[in-house]
Write an enzyme that holds these catalytic residues in place. Sequence first.
Site, PDB file in Angstrom:
ATOM      1  N   HIS A 398      49.091  40.014  39.299  1.00  0.00           N
ATOM      2  CA  HIS A 398      49.424  38.843  38.489  1.00  0.00           C
ATOM      3  C   HIS A 398      50.468  39.160  37.433  1.00  0.00           C
ATOM      4  CE1 HIS A 398      46.977  40.085  34.918  1.00  0.00           C
ATOM      5  NE2 HIS A 398      46.195  40.644  35.814  1.00  0.00           N
ATOM      6  N   CYS A 417      42.783  44.831  37.818  1.00  0.00           N
ATOM      7  CA  CYS A 417      43.835  44.142  38.564  1.00  0.00           C
ATOM      8  C   CYS A 417      45.203  44.752  38.259  1.00  0.00           C
ATOM      9  CB  CYS A 417      43.831  42.655  38.250  1.00  0.00           C
ATOM     10  SG  CYS A 417      42.411  41.775  38.960  1.00  0.00           S
TER      11      CYS A 417
END
Length: 515
Positions: A398, A417
């Site tokens: 992201h 992440c």
Amino acid sequence: MRALIALPFLAVSAVLVLPPAPALAQGSAVMASETGAASAAAIARLAERLARLEEDGLDPRWYGVPAAGADPARYRTEALRAAQLVLSDLLLGRVSSLRGRVDLRRDPSSVNLGAWMAELATASEPAQVIERAANLPEGAAAIKAELARYRAVAAAGGWPRITGDLRRTLEPGTTDARVPQLRARLAAHDPALVAGAEANNPLYDDRLLAAVRLFQQSEGLEPDGRVGPITWEVLNTPVESKIAQLRVALDMRRAQPAASTERRIEVNVPHFRLHLLEGSRVVQEMAVIVGRRDRQTPMLNVRMTSVTFNPSWGAPERNAREDLLPRFRRDPAGMQAAGYRLFQRVDGEVVQVDATQVDFSAYNRNHFPYFVRQDAGDRNALGRMRFNMPNSEDIFMHDTPDRHLFSRGQRAFSSGCIRLERPMELLSEVLSGTAGWDRARADRVLASRATAGASLTRTIPVRLHYTTTIVDGGRVIMRPDIYGLDAQYAQAMERGAPQRLASVEGGAVRGTGAR
């Protein structure tokens, strides 16, 4: 009869069917008994080469290498037997699998083990067969040279450990009792770094500053010359740990599969780098931020399937309790202004709660009965887009509003992440081939601030891997073992056993595959 070797690779057991090897007939050549082609002098040279296995990252003690002076017939048999076991590990790798390491790759079909064993059994100079196998992996020569350098440092006593308050940052231009220790440590790593300096001078002068910056740059740290906790930790990493990393690097490179020709994404976690590849060509490269030590990014082999624009963020329970609760406690109004919304389940229904009316001092990381979501927007933790790659660990790539972190050398800051340095550039590539989508449409959707998604027509393989040591243009580049996975691998090498050639029958070699 065809030669069969049963091997467990990664999480499954694979059976490698080797081509016929006539030299293995009747089993005599495989056992490499007294009828072998090598002379007594050649066997002595073989034993001498096996005694130097440490230069290949292996340990002669694992293989029963015989000592000189034994009965000649027994000496020959034991030397050739040890050579078989060594050859197996040099070609196939000593560690076949590790828990949680789906990034480890072995392709036994890339190595014709039967042909190698036949050559070893009939060679007039079997030491040369071992030497060729040892240098087979790509980059092996450079890694072995670096391994020899660190072994020489270890033989000289290693480098001194720096003591004192290592939580306190040492600033250039200051006088500090730790400075002579720092100078001695850098001299042990590379005497040229501090050549001509006064050893006991406690002033952090310009000469030492230049040496520190070079060291930080070589270790992938931010080369600002400020010696803080991260730099102190790297400086105090024992030379034995560096040696272990290089041994692991050699073993991981054995029996590697051919590079895929498919368009794919690879993220090297300890190097904090993403590569978008087509075959061996690098299409894109960028910095990434990965999980910190207490929230490690898992190794994964997945596929990117879609992109979400202007995503909202449902904070995982752990993030809410450990990261967001302290922030709510300090400034609940500010958290709401940043788009964070608090929810609670009441009579089976989820209702929003006004954070400014909650007494957060009544809660702690073990008791926090709220859900947290963050609205889409510029301040959202996921930034403007999320790249989805379904997996059981709920890991994705992201954007991020924390752009300043990409200037850091060490970038283990996330909760697992992958945060992207240049998400828009990656977006343009991954949308290629998806009907109805191009960069212009993506820009319009992002500008609308509305949450939307795009499914990729051409899904992309994504591999998150842990490779601390790489070879670039003949130069070995090492990064700290941030998660300790190299240390685990090195321990597995110590515990492991070479592929045992358990039975010989009419030229068929059967391995137990036990590890």
